[in-house]
Design an enzyme around this catalytic site. Structure first.
Site, PDB file in Angstrom:
ATOM      1  N   ASP A   1      -7.096   4.065  -4.321  1.00 53.37           N
ATOM      2  CA  ASP A   1      -7.607   3.869  -2.957  1.00 53.37           C
ATOM      3  C   ASP A   1      -8.320   5.169  -2.575  1.00 53.37           C
ATOM      4  O   ASP A   1      -8.776   5.901  -3.463  1.00 53.37           O
ATOM      5  CB  ASP A   1      -6.447   3.506  -2.015  1.00 53.37           C
TER       6      ASP A   1
ATOM      7  N   GLY B   1     -18.312   7.174  -1.078  1.00 50.40           N
ATOM      8  CA  GLY B   1     -17.307   7.328  -2.132  1.00 50.40           C
ATOM      9  C   GLY B   1     -17.522   6.235  -3.168  1.00 50.40           C
ATOM     10  O   GLY B   1     -18.651   5.758  -3.353  1.00 50.40           O
ATOM     11  N   ASN B   2     -16.454   5.816  -3.817  1.00 48.12           N
ATOM     12  CA  ASN B   2     -16.578   4.806  -4.872  1.00 48.12           C
ATOM     13  C   ASN B   2     -17.223   3.524  -4.360  1.00 48.12           C
ATOM     14  O   ASN B   2     -18.209   3.036  -4.923  1.00 48.12           O
ATOM     15  CB  ASN B   2     -15.182   4.534  -5.454  1.00 48.12           C
ATOM     16  N   ALA B   3     -16.696   2.988  -3.255  1.00 50.30           N
ATOM     17  CA  ALA B   3     -17.210   1.701  -2.759  1.00 50.30           C
ATOM     18  C   ALA B   3     -18.642   1.840  -2.230  1.00 50.30           C
ATOM     19  O   ALA B   3     -19.536   1.100  -2.628  1.00 50.30           O
ATOM     20  CB  ALA B   3     -16.276   1.167  -1.674  1.00 50.30           C
TER      21      ALA B   3
ATOM     22  N   LYS C   1       0.863  -1.183   0.000  1.00 48.46           N
ATOM     23  CA  LYS C   1       0.000   0.000   0.000  1.00 48.46           C
ATOM     24  C   LYS C   1       0.888   1.218   0.000  1.00 48.46           C
ATOM     25  O   LYS C   1       2.036   1.168   0.470  1.00 48.46           O
ATOM     26  CB  LYS C   1      -0.874   0.012   1.262  1.00 48.46           C
TER      27      LYS C   1
ATOM     28  N   GLY D   1     -20.065   6.173   4.405  1.00 44.26           N
ATOM     29  CA  GLY D   1     -19.106   6.439   3.333  1.00 44.26           C
ATOM     30  C   GLY D   1     -19.840   6.352   2.007  1.00 44.26           C
ATOM     31  O   GLY D   1     -20.481   5.340   1.709  1.00 44.26           O
TER      32      GLY D   1
HETATM   33  N1  GLU Z   1      -7.389  -0.043  -2.790  1.00 43.95           N
HETATM   34  C1  GLU Z   1      -8.126  -1.250  -3.019  1.00 43.95           C
HETATM   35  C2  GLU Z   1      -8.078  -2.136  -1.798  1.00 43.95           C
HETATM   36  O1  GLU Z   1      -7.874  -1.677  -0.698  1.00 43.95           O
HETATM   37  C3  GLU Z   1      -7.719  -1.944  -4.309  1.00 43.95           C
HETATM   38  C4  GLU Z   1      -6.313  -2.394  -4.388  1.00 43.95           C
HETATM   39  C5  GLU Z   1      -5.915  -2.907  -5.766  1.00 43.95           C
HETATM   40  O2  GLU Z   1      -6.771  -2.958  -6.642  1.00 43.95           O
HETATM   41  O3  GLU Z   1      -4.745  -3.241  -5.942  1.00 43.95           O
HETATM   42  O4  GLU Z   1      -8.315  -3.315  -1.868  1.00 43.95           O
END
Ligand code: GLU
Length: 412
Positions: free
Chosen positions: A145, A218-220, A105, A216
Site C-alpha cells: 500500500d 506514486g505507483n498508482a 488493512k 499523486g
Molecule cells: N493496497 C491495495 C488496495 O488498497 C492492494 C491490496 C491488495 O492487493 O491486497 O487495494
C-alpha cells in the site's frame, strides 16, 4: 479544521446503501464493527545500535466472503481509525469485484523515508513476527500500500516462511516476480482504473484527447498517467507530496518520472508550470484522478471542482459531504471500491498462482482482469440507474448484497 475521521466517513457511505436496499439491522450492525483489531509494538534495531519501538496495526474487518485481504501502509499519519476505514473499504472492494475475500488493512506509524535499507528490512520482519499466526494464506493476506513495495513484501514473505519452516508465497501478494509475484501486479491498480475510465468514457462521451489531472505520482498515479497517455488521453497535471505541475498541452509521464527520480519531486519540471496540490484538484479538466491519500476532496473544496468526472485511484479521497456537493453539481465519481480494485484483483491472481504453483503470462493476467473490471463497472452502473443514485452508493449496494448473502449462507 478538526481531523476528519475516515472511519466515520466509511460508515456513512454504508448507511446510504443500507437505506436504499432496506438492509436488515442485524447485518448492518455486524458491518459497523471490525471483526478483529490488532495493535502491536514493532521494535527495530537501528543502525546506531539503539532500539526504537513503532506502533503497528492490522484490522481484519470481515471474513464472510473469504480470508481477509488488504495492504500494509508505512506512513507518519497512519493511525487506527485510518486502518479501520481502509480495512472496511477493502471488504467492500473485494465484494464489488466479486473476488473471494473479506477485507483487512494494516500499517505502521512511521516515515519510512527516514530509515536506511537495513532498518526498513528489520522493521518489516519485526512487524511480521508481531502479526504472527493472525496472518496466513487461508487467514489474512497482506500486500503493498502507500510507501511499501515488492521488496518489503519479499522480506515479509521470507520472514513468515522462516518462522513456519517452509516456503509460503501465498501469505502475501505484490512480491517480486522472482519469488512468486504475478506478472502485471505492479501496474494493476492503474490498469483497473483505466478499464473503468474507458467504460465511463463510453457512457459520458469522453475519449481520445480528453484531459486528465492526477493527484499523486506514486505507483498508482504514475502508471495511470502512462497508460492513459498510451490510450490517447492528455495528462495536463500531476503532483506528489511536495506539489504539482501543469501544462495544458499535455505532459509526457515518462519524462516527468525521470525528473522525479533525479530531483525527488515532479516540481521544477522544465516543460510545465509549478502548481500546488490544492490548485491541481480545482483545475478545469475532463477527469480528475485522486491517487494519493484520504480526505483530499472535502466540503471545503468540492464546490470548486471543475472536472466532469472523478476516478478514485486512492482509497477514501472524498468525504461524504463532498460527495453530496459533487452529486448536486453533476460530477460523476467512480468510487475507490471499484476504480482501484484492479490491484487487489491481480493480488487475488497472484495468490491463486502461488497456491497452484503454476504461473500465468502477462497477457493471461490482463485477459482475466479486464472482464472482471468491465462487469463490475456494468453492474454498478445498472444499480445507479435502478436506484437513481450516485456510483458510490450503487457499488455499495452491489457489495453489501454480496456480503449479506455470504453471512446468510454461513448462518449468522
Ligand atoms: N493496497 C491495495 C488496495 O488498497 C492492494 C491490496 C491488495 O492487493 O491486497 O487495494
Amino acid at each position: 479544521m478538526a481531523k476528519i475521521n475516515p472511519f466515520d466517513s466509511a460508515l456513512k457511505q454504508l448507511d446510504q446503501a443500507a437505506k436504499l436496499i432496506d438492509l436488515d439491522a442485524d447485518t448492518h450492525d455486524r458491518l459497523k464493527m471490525p471483526m478483529r483489531e490488532l495493535h502491536v509494538s514493532v521494535p527495530v534495531k537501528m543502525d546506531d545500535g539503539s532500539t526504537k519501538v513503532y506502533e503497528g496495526y492490522r484490522v481484519q474487518y470481515d471474513d464472510s466472503r473469504g480470508p481477509t485481504k488488504g495492504g500494509l501502509r508505512f506512513h507518519p499519519d497512519t493511525d487506527i481509525n485510518e486502518v479501520k476505514a481502509l480495512a472496511f473499504w477493502m471488504t467492500f472492494k473485494c465484494a464489488t469485484v466479486g473476488i473471494p475475500y473479506g477485507g483487512a488493512k494494516g500499517g505502521i506509524t512511521i516515515n519510512p523515508k527516514e530509515l536506511s535499507e537495513g532498518e526498513l528490512e528489520r522493521l518489516s520482519r519485526s512487524f511480521i513476527r508481531q502479526l504472527g499466526d493472525f496472518i496466513g494464506p487461508e487467514i489474512d493476506i497482506p500486500a503493498p500500500d502507500v510507501y511499501t513495495n515488492p521488496q518489503i513484501m519479499g522480506w515479509m514473505m521470507d520472514e513468515f516462511s522462516q518462522i513456519h519452516g517452509k516456503n509460503c508465497p501465498a501469505v502475501i501478494t505484490g512480491k517480486p516476480l522472482e519469488i512468486g509475484g504475478s506478472e502485471g501486479r505492479g501496474y494493476a491498480t492503474a490498469q483497473g482504473g483505466v478499464y473503468c475510465t474507458i467504460n465511463l468514457a463510453e457512457k459520458l462521451g469522453f475519449g481520445e484527447g480528453s484531459t486528465v489531472a492526477i493527484q499523486g505520482f506514486g505507483n498508482a498515479g504514475s502508471y495511470m498517467a502512462k497508460i492513459l497517455t498510451e490510450k490517447g488521453y492528455k495528462i495536463i497535471a500531476v503532483s506528489d507530496s511536495k506539489g504539482g505541475i501543469m501544462n495544458v498541452e499535455g505532459l509526457d509521464p515518462a519524462e516527468v518520472e525521470k525528473h522525479k527520480q533525479g530531483t525527488g519531486s515532479v516540481q521544477g519540471y522544465a516543460g510545465a508550470e509549478d502548481i500546488s496540490n490544492e490548485e491541481l484538484l480545482e483545475l478545469g479538466c475532463d477527469i480528475l484522478v485522486p491517487a494519493a491519500l484520504e480526505n483530499v476532496i472535502t466540503e471545503e473544496n468540492a464546490g470548486n471542482i471543475k472536472a466532469k468526472a472523478v476516478v478514485e485511484l486512492a482509497n477514501g479521497p472524498t468525504t461524504p459531504e463532498a460527495d453530496a456537493i459533487m452529486v448536486k453539481n453533476g460530477i460523476v465519481v467512480v468510487p475507490d471500491i471499484l476504480a482501484n480494485a484492479g490491484g487487489v484483483t491481480v493480488s487475488y491472481f497472484e495468490w491463486v498462482q502461488n497456491l497452484a504453483n503454476y504461473y500465468w503470462t502477462e497477457e493471461e493476467v490482463l485477459e482475466r482482469l479486464k472482464p472482471i473490471m468491465d462487469k463490475s463497472f456494468e453492474l454498478t452502473w445498472a444499480n445507479k440507474e435502478k436506484y437513481g443514485c450516485d456510483m458510490r452508493t450503487a457499488a455499495y449496494v452491489l457489495a453489501t448484497e454480496r456480503i449479506a448473502a455470504a453471512m446468510k449462507a454461513r448462518g449468522m
